[in-house]
Design a protein around this motif. Structure first.
Motif, PDB file in Angstrom:
ATOM      1  N   ALA A  84      -9.884  11.166  -0.975  1.00 27.18           N
ATOM      2  CA  ALA A  84     -11.281  11.358  -1.375  1.00 27.18           C
ATOM      3  C   ALA A  84     -11.464  10.949  -2.840  1.00 27.18           C
ATOM      4  CB  ALA A  84     -11.699  12.812  -1.181  1.00 27.18           C
ATOM      5  N   GLY A  85     -12.446  10.113  -3.062  1.00 24.89           N
ATOM      6  CA  GLY A  85     -12.740   9.689  -4.421  1.00 24.89           C
ATOM      7  C   GLY A  85     -11.972   8.459  -4.873  1.00 24.89           C
ATOM      8  N   LEU A  86     -11.027   7.966  -4.073  1.00 24.40           N
ATOM      9  CA  LEU A  86     -10.316   6.746  -4.438  1.00 24.40           C
ATOM     10  C   LEU A  86     -11.245   5.554  -4.245  1.00 24.40           C
ATOM     11  CD1 LEU A  86      -7.451   5.695  -5.293  1.00 24.40           C
ATOM     12  CD2 LEU A  86      -7.063   5.216  -2.860  1.00 24.40           C
ATOM     13  N   SER A 131      -3.856   0.566   5.657  1.00 23.64           N
ATOM     14  CA  SER A 131      -2.756   1.128   6.455  1.00 23.64           C
ATOM     15  C   SER A 131      -2.438   2.578   6.117  1.00 23.64           C
ATOM     16  CB  SER A 131      -1.498   0.279   6.243  1.00 23.64           C
ATOM     17  OG  SER A 131      -1.095   0.295   4.882  1.00 23.64           O
ATOM     18  N   ILE A 132      -3.218   3.217   5.260  1.00 20.51           N
ATOM     19  CA  ILE A 132      -2.938   4.601   4.856  1.00 20.51           C
ATOM     20  C   ILE A 132      -4.187   5.442   5.064  1.00 20.51           C
ATOM     21  CG2 ILE A 132      -2.439   6.096   2.883  1.00 20.51           C
ATOM     22  CD1 ILE A 132      -0.651   3.939   1.794  1.00 20.51           C
ATOM     23  N   ASP A 133      -4.016   6.573   5.758  1.00 23.33           N
ATOM     24  CA  ASP A 133      -5.100   7.535   5.925  1.00 23.33           C
ATOM     25  C   ASP A 133      -4.538   8.936   5.682  1.00 23.33           C
ATOM     26  OD1 ASP A 133      -3.627   8.084   8.220  1.00 23.33           O
ATOM     27  OD2 ASP A 133      -5.099   7.226   9.603  1.00 23.33           O
ATOM     28  N   ALA A 134      -5.342   9.962   5.951  1.00 27.20           N
ATOM     29  CA  ALA A 134      -4.913  11.329   5.670  1.00 27.20           C
ATOM     30  C   ALA A 134      -3.688  11.713   6.492  1.00 27.20           C
ATOM     31  CB  ALA A 134      -6.065  12.296   5.944  1.00 27.20           C
ATOM     32  N   GLU A 135      -3.627  11.263   7.733  1.00 18.23           N
ATOM     33  CA  GLU A 135      -2.463  11.588   8.570  1.00 18.23           C
ATOM     34  C   GLU A 135      -1.204  10.922   8.047  1.00 18.23           C
ATOM     35  OE1 GLU A 135      -2.220  13.804  11.374  1.00 18.23           O
ATOM     36  OE2 GLU A 135      -3.940  14.376  10.145  1.00 18.23           O
ATOM     37  N   PHE A 136      -1.329   9.704   7.542  1.00 16.41           N
ATOM     38  CA  PHE A 136      -0.170   9.046   6.913  1.00 16.41           C
ATOM     39  C   PHE A 136       0.332   9.913   5.764  1.00 16.41           C
ATOM     40  CE2 PHE A 136       1.866   6.566   3.673  1.00 16.41           C
ATOM     41  CZ  PHE A 136       2.560   5.562   4.331  1.00 16.41           C
ATOM     42  N   LEU A 137      -0.578  10.356   4.903  1.00 17.02           N
ATOM     43  CA  LEU A 137      -0.177  11.152   3.745  1.00 17.02           C
ATOM     44  C   LEU A 137       0.438  12.487   4.150  1.00 17.02           C
ATOM     45  CD1 LEU A 137      -3.243  10.432   1.446  1.00 17.02           C
ATOM     46  CD2 LEU A 137      -0.942   9.458   1.242  1.00 17.02           C
ATOM     47  N   GLU A 182       0.825  -1.207   0.000  1.00 20.57           N
ATOM     48  CA  GLU A 182       0.000   0.000   0.000  1.00 20.57           C
ATOM     49  C   GLU A 182       0.859   1.256   0.000  1.00 20.57           C
ATOM     50  OE1 GLU A 182      -4.328  -1.217   1.889  1.00 20.57           O
ATOM     51  OE2 GLU A 182      -2.867  -0.188   3.172  1.00 20.57           O
ATOM     52  N   ALA A 183       1.927   1.264   0.795  1.00 21.78           N
ATOM     53  CA  ALA A 183       2.803   2.435   0.825  1.00 21.78           C
ATOM     54  C   ALA A 183       3.516   2.622  -0.515  1.00 21.78           C
ATOM     55  CB  ALA A 183       3.822   2.316   1.954  1.00 21.78           C
ATOM     56  N   LEU A 184       3.812   1.531  -1.189  1.00 19.84           N
ATOM     57  CA  LEU A 184       4.441   1.609  -2.501  1.00 19.84           C
ATOM     58  C   LEU A 184       3.490   2.197  -3.540  1.00 19.84           C
ATOM     59  CD1 LEU A 184       6.557   0.808  -4.711  1.00 19.84           C
ATOM     60  CD2 LEU A 184       5.501  -1.460  -4.706  1.00 19.84           C
ATOM     61  N   PHE A 185       2.236   1.728  -3.558  1.00 20.11           N
ATOM     62  CA  PHE A 185       1.371   2.075  -4.681  1.00 20.11           C
ATOM     63  C   PHE A 185       0.404   3.223  -4.404  1.00 20.11           C
ATOM     64  CE2 PHE A 185      -2.359   1.717  -7.393  1.00 20.11           C
ATOM     65  CZ  PHE A 185      -1.746   1.797  -8.635  1.00 20.11           C
ATOM     66  N   VAL A 186      -0.256   3.239  -3.250  1.00 23.10           N
ATOM     67  CA  VAL A 186      -1.356   4.184  -3.055  1.00 23.10           C
ATOM     68  C   VAL A 186      -0.899   5.644  -3.136  1.00 23.10           C
ATOM     69  CG1 VAL A 186      -3.136   4.978  -1.454  1.00 23.10           C
ATOM     70  CG2 VAL A 186      -2.790   2.527  -1.826  1.00 23.10           C
ATOM     71  N   PRO A 187       0.151   6.098  -2.417  1.00 21.91           N
ATOM     72  CA  PRO A 187       0.561   7.503  -2.565  1.00 21.91           C
ATOM     73  C   PRO A 187       0.981   7.852  -3.989  1.00 21.91           C
ATOM     74  CG  PRO A 187       1.480   6.567  -0.566  1.00 21.91           C
ATOM     75  CD  PRO A 187       0.919   5.418  -1.349  1.00 21.91           C
ATOM     76  N   ALA A 188       1.598   6.895  -4.684  1.00 28.19           N
ATOM     77  CA  ALA A 188       1.986   7.147  -6.073  1.00 28.19           C
ATOM     78  C   ALA A 188       0.754   7.316  -6.954  1.00 28.19           C
ATOM     79  CB  ALA A 188       2.852   5.998  -6.592  1.00 28.19           C
ATOM     80  N   ALA A 189      -0.242   6.438  -6.760  1.00 29.00           N
ATOM     81  CA  ALA A 189      -1.471   6.546  -7.548  1.00 29.00           C
ATOM     82  C   ALA A 189      -2.173   7.874  -7.286  1.00 29.00           C
ATOM     83  CB  ALA A 189      -2.399   5.378  -7.215  1.00 29.00           C
ATOM     84  N   LEU A 190      -2.151   8.327  -6.038  1.00 31.35           N
ATOM     85  CA  LEU A 190      -2.769   9.608  -5.700  1.00 31.35           C
ATOM     86  C   LEU A 190      -1.972  10.784  -6.244  1.00 31.35           C
ATOM     87  CD1 LEU A 190      -3.788   8.886  -1.989  1.00 31.35           C
ATOM     88  CD2 LEU A 190      -5.289   8.889  -3.998  1.00 31.35           C
ATOM     89  N   SER A 191      -0.683  10.590  -6.489  1.00 26.03           N
ATOM     90  CA  SER A 191       0.158  11.655  -7.029  1.00 26.03           C
ATOM     91  C   SER A 191      -0.015  11.826  -8.530  1.00 26.03           C
ATOM     92  CB  SER A 191       1.637  11.368  -6.721  1.00 26.03           C
ATOM     93  OG  SER A 191       1.861  11.300  -5.322  1.00 26.03           O
ATOM     94  N   ALA A 192      -0.579  10.809  -9.186  1.00 22.48           N
ATOM     95  CA  ALA A 192      -0.787  10.864 -10.630  1.00 22.48           C
ATOM     96  C   ALA A 192      -2.096  11.588 -10.950  1.00 22.48           C
ATOM     97  CB  ALA A 192      -0.813   9.453 -11.204  1.00 22.48           C
ATOM     98  N   ARG A 193      -2.144  12.239 -12.108  1.00 22.25           N
ATOM     99  CA  ARG A 193      -3.365  12.925 -12.537  1.00 22.25           C
ATOM    100  C   ARG A 193      -4.427  11.926 -12.978  1.00 22.25           C
ATOM    101  NH1 ARG A 193      -3.056  17.963 -10.355  1.00 22.25           N
ATOM    102  NH2 ARG A 193      -0.843  18.567 -10.371  1.00 22.25           N
ATOM    103  N   ARG A 194      -3.998  10.774 -13.460  1.00 21.57           N
ATOM    104  CA  ARG A 194      -4.888   9.678 -13.820  1.00 21.57           C
ATOM    105  C   ARG A 194      -4.230   8.387 -13.364  1.00 21.57           C
ATOM    106  NH1 ARG A 194      -8.381  10.914 -18.191  1.00 21.57           N
ATOM    107  NH2 ARG A 194      -8.276   8.768 -18.946  1.00 21.57           N
TER     108      ARG A 194
END
Length: 394
Positions: free
Chosen positions: A367-369, A375-381, A180-192
């Motif tokens: 939001a919207g994911l 294991s990831i929430d807003a505070e993690f980000l 999750e740490a590998l993929f989720v922040p990266a996916a959220l960083s992408a425009r699509r």
């Protein structure tokens, strides 16, 4: 009182498929193939007992100076079940199984190695000069050498655990935190995040996360087919044998390609919203290691050139611990040389750090994911995307 030495041996259990029915009913041929395979693997064959059954099927048992071996055949299914148990170091039971598979034309579908007797089996994992970590193993599900690495899948205190070249890659109890740490922040960083390329990551968890996060197509590229198939067969996470077979056929949104990741990203081809590079640690002291080709500025630049507008590249980048952060510092410098913007992500699975690079990173917002991370929430980000001061001040 003097005690006799504790018996120590390896017991290999293997399933062979795709064998012609005539071969599996040929008692003389099977006897010769088994004897030859065992002898070539260093075992001493004392005798072989064979029994043919009606209407078909054969059982063979070889008595060895080192212990025993057996073969049971089901010609109607093209299958043979094999076990080879040897004590001591003179014979190699895994080699015997591989040679038997070659002699019968069989495909090695599953292999497990179980340590018998002796002290608990351990893996000593090097961490940094002068420091190592010892893993005590329970049941060994698989021990296999591929053309690229030595694989071990075994039970540990962290559940079923994958080791490559004696380095822990993932474990049942923590693998979701890592992925999750590998993929989720990266996916959220992408425009699509509709088209995703995964390089490495043999377990298949990232492919599944990408689909859960909204990807409509995932190209998973791994050079080591044996490793991907072993993970599907033996790990309780990621691909199953059925889902992997579908991905190998291209039947669904995930497509598995057994190819060199460096060659895949070079030149023309589809553009991706997210490119994930998930490999064992960089090995700067081993100049000939093929992994190092995927830890270069040129490779990152090739990945950058395969991005769609607003796309990102994320890579496993090592540890932030100050006593072993050399690979992270090197990765940090490479990312900043290639990408206009770089984002750090530190995993709560404490050994791992990831770097995200792109031309215009989006602010990560859950939001919207479509996927709800465990294991990831807003505070993690907010907190885990702040790079250590030693990196920020370079």
């Amino acid at each position: 009182m003097t005690h006799p030495p504790t018996p120590v041996g390896r017991h290999v259990l293997a399933d062979l498929d795709g064998i012609d029915a005539e071969v599996l009913d040929d008692v003389a041929g099977l006897r010769a193939a088994l004897s030859d395979a065992l002898t070539a693997a260093g075992a001493t064959v004392r005798q072989v007992v064979a029994e043919a059954f009606e209407p078909h099927g054969v059982t063979l048992v070889a008595l060895l100076a080192e212990s025993h071996a057996s073969v049971h055949t089901w010609p109607e299914h093209g299958r043979a079940l094999v076990d080879v148990f040897t004590c001591g170091d003179a014979a190699d039971p895994e080699l015997a199984v591989a040679l038997l598979a070659g002699a019968t034309g069989g495909e090695l579908r599953e292999i497990r190695t179980i340590a018998r007797g002796g002290e608990p089996v351990r893996v000593v994992e090097p961490l940094s000069p002068g420091l190592a970590r010892t893993w005590e193993l329970g049941r060994v599900h698989l021990r296999e050498s591929t053309p690229f690495q030595d694989l071990l899948i075994a039970d540990t205190a962290h559940g079923v655990t994958l080791f490559c070249d004696d380095e822990r890659q993932s474990a049942e109890s923590t693998q979701l935190i890592y992925h999750e740490a590998l993929f989720v922040p990266a996916a959220l960083s992408a425009r699509r995040r509709e088209r995703v390329l995964v390089v490495g990551s043999s377990e298949g968890v990232v492919s599944e996360l990408a689909i859960a996060c909204g990807a409509t197509l995932v190209d998973h590229v791994d050079v080591d087919a044996a490793a991907v198939r072993a993970c599907a067969a033996h790990l309780p996470y990621g691909y199953t044998p059925e889902t992997l077979a579908a991905a190998e056929r291209g039947d669904g949104p995930v497509r598995v390609h057994y190819a060199d990741g460096r060659a895949w990203v070079r030149g023309d081809g589809p553009r991706y919203d997210v490119i994930v590079v998930d490999l064992p640690d960089e090995r700067p002291d081993d100049a000939d290691n093929q992994l190092n080709r995927l830890y270069t500025r040129d490779f990152l630049a090739d990945c950058r050139d395969r991005l769609a507008a607003g796309g990102v590249v994320v890579s496993q980048a090592g540890s932030a611990a100050v006593w072993r952060d050399a690979t992270l510092r090197a990765a940090w410098d490479r990312f900043h040389a290639v990408f206009a913007q770089v984002r750090y992500v530190g995993s709560d699975e404490h050994e791992w750090s990831f770097l995200v690079g792109g031309a215009d990173l989006a602010d990560p917002d859950l939001a919207g994911l479509a996927y709800e991370p465990v294991s990831i929430d807003a505070e993690f980000l907010r907190t885990r995307t702040v790079a250590p001061a030693g990196l920020r001040n370079r």
